[in-house]
Scaffold this motif. Structure first.
Motif, PDB file in Angstrom:
ATOM      1  N   VAL A 278     -11.968  -2.573   0.510  1.00 43.91           N
ATOM      2  CA  VAL A 278     -10.622  -3.011   0.126  1.00 43.91           C
ATOM      3  C   VAL A 278     -10.398  -2.810  -1.371  1.00 43.91           C
ATOM      4  N   LEU A 279     -11.388  -3.158  -2.183  1.00 48.90           N
ATOM      5  CA  LEU A 279     -11.244  -2.981  -3.622  1.00 48.90           C
ATOM      6  C   LEU A 279     -11.072  -1.509  -3.979  1.00 48.90           C
ATOM      7  N   TRP A 280     -11.842  -0.661  -3.332  1.00 47.06           N
ATOM      8  CA  TRP A 280     -11.752   0.783  -3.586  1.00 47.06           C
ATOM      9  C   TRP A 280     -10.357   1.301  -3.259  1.00 47.06           C
TER      10      TRP A 280
ATOM     11  N   GLN B  12     -14.129   6.104 -11.848  1.00 49.16           N
ATOM     12  CA  GLN B  12     -15.347   6.912 -11.947  1.00 49.16           C
ATOM     13  C   GLN B  12     -16.526   6.320 -11.188  1.00 49.16           C
ATOM     14  N   LEU B  13     -16.367   5.102 -10.635  1.00 52.84           N
ATOM     15  CA  LEU B  13     -17.480   4.398 -10.004  1.00 52.84           C
ATOM     16  C   LEU B  13     -17.471   4.574  -8.495  1.00 52.84           C
ATOM     17  N   PRO B  14     -18.655   4.756  -7.875  1.00 51.18           N
ATOM     18  CA  PRO B  14     -18.725   4.634  -6.422  1.00 51.18           C
ATOM     19  C   PRO B  14     -18.594   3.164  -6.035  1.00 51.18           C
TER      20      PRO B  14
ATOM     21  N   PRO C  51     -16.917   7.320  -2.548  1.00 48.47           N
ATOM     22  CA  PRO C  51     -17.107   8.076  -3.785  1.00 48.47           C
ATOM     23  C   PRO C  51     -16.171   7.583  -4.876  1.00 48.47           C
ATOM     24  N   PRO C  52     -16.427   7.959  -6.133  1.00 49.78           N
ATOM     25  CA  PRO C  52     -15.478   7.601  -7.187  1.00 49.78           C
ATOM     26  C   PRO C  52     -14.056   8.035  -6.814  1.00 49.78           C
TER      27      PRO C  52
ATOM     28  N   ALA D 198      -8.456  13.503  -3.466  1.00 53.89           N
ATOM     29  CA  ALA D 198      -7.313  14.372  -3.764  1.00 53.89           C
ATOM     30  C   ALA D 198      -6.011  13.589  -3.873  1.00 53.89           C
ATOM     31  N   GLU D 199      -5.798  12.634  -2.969  1.00 61.47           N
ATOM     32  CA  GLU D 199      -4.560  11.867  -2.995  1.00 61.47           C
ATOM     33  C   GLU D 199      -4.426  11.057  -4.278  1.00 61.47           C
TER      34      GLU D 199
END
Length: 314
Positions: free
Chosen positions: A110-112, A208-210, A300-301, A306-307
């Motif tokens: 959810v945070l990602w 930039q973080l996974p 992934p970061p 792409a979106e």
């Protein structure tokens, strides 16, 4: 404790009182930075509305510190979404964000995904199960990011009572996370609440973080941020007392296993022979085993999606 950490505790551990609100607002005006507050929520109708209302009243209507409050609903079966919207939040369902990639359960997921539906230069995460919430939780951890150009990520620190017992909350922190950090990443030993769900960071770092999709997200983020930007870019702020809903021992065991797995991946990027955890529940006269997967998936970061890149260009 490392001398570097002792110095860091002097230079990068603050109290919410160290930055009056007028100073934070002046820095926001001077820099033009925007602030998003994100609440990941799963069945939190009892608390999410009060948190949203406090942030909106104190930090949007009374003073213009926060630019948006977004609740990302990760599949609630209660009135979480309705209550959050009525309190003034923008509510987005997890599955509606980046539908090309099927969502999986977990807080980190959810945070990602929240990075795709927020616009702030500074993103502040707040757990949706907090009781007796104070907007100091937000202004306290956002403040250093607006006033200190070299700070990239700020964690809240606080007392965590367990019922009437002061300081006895945070059992997974004391039994799993703190020993792991002290042994393997001693530069992070100064964080009082390394697993706390209240923290803020610059978007440029977060993208930039996974993101581990589950309970390992907080530990993973700290470790990865340390390697990416260094200890002096990290900070913590004392915001008082955190009161929230506590989980039972078995749930904490699953949380601890996911955190250990997250640490293991960062130590060796290795492979667990048995990435699972078996627990036992009494059923009548015997104990029944129940096995849970802890092979933590990671996203992934966001900068690689792409979106997200297309949105940033637009």
């Amino acid at each position: 404790m490392l001398e570097e950490v002792e110095r860091w505790l002097t230079d990068r551990a603050w109290s919410v009182a160290d930055r009056p609100l007028h100073r934070i607002l002046a820095a926001k005006r001077a820099t033009g930075q925007t602030v998003s507050v994100v609440l990941p929520a799963l069945n939190e109708e009892a608390t999410v509305g009060d948190i949203v209302s406090a942030v909106r009243h104190d930090l949007m209507l009374r003073v213009p510190l926060v630019d948006e409050v977004v609740v990302v609903d990760s599949g609630s079966t209660d009135r979480t979404a309705e209550v959050a919207a009525a309190a003034g939040a923008t509510v987005v369902h997890r599955d509606a964000i980046l539908p090309r990639i099927p969502a999986v359960p977990g807080k980190g997921e959810v945070l990602w995904r929240s990075l795709l539906v927020t616009s702030g230069d500074v993103v502040c995460f707040v757990d949706a199960d907090l009781r007796e919430f104070s907007s100091d939780f937000v202004s306290g951890i956002v403040g250093p990011l607006l006033t200190e150009p070299d700070v990239q990520l700020v964690k809240a620190m606080y007392d965590r009572p367990l019922g009437s017992a002061a300081g006895q909350g945070g059992r997974v922190t004391e039994l799993m996370a703190r020993p792991l950090l002290n042994m393997h990443w001693p530069q992070l030993a100064g964080f009082v609440q390394p697993l706390g769900g209240e923290y803020a960071a610059r978007r440029g770092l977060l993208e930039q973080l996974p993101f581990p999709v589950g309970y390992g997200v907080e530990l993973g983020m700290l470790v990865d941020a340390l390697h990416l930007v260094g200890l002096d870019a990290l900070a913590q702020v004392d915001v008082g007392v955190r009161v929230h809903r506590h989980q039972d021992g078995q749930a904490l065991g699953r949380m601890a296993a996911a955190i250990y797995r997250t640490a293991q991946l960062r130590l060796a990027r290795g492979h667990l022979v048995r990435p699972s955890l078996t627990q036992f529940e009494r059923t009548g006269d015997s104990f029944e085993p129940r096995t849970y997967s802890v092979d933590t998936e990671e996203r992934p970061p966001m900068a690689e999606i792409a979106e997200y890149r297309a949105r940033r260009v637009a």
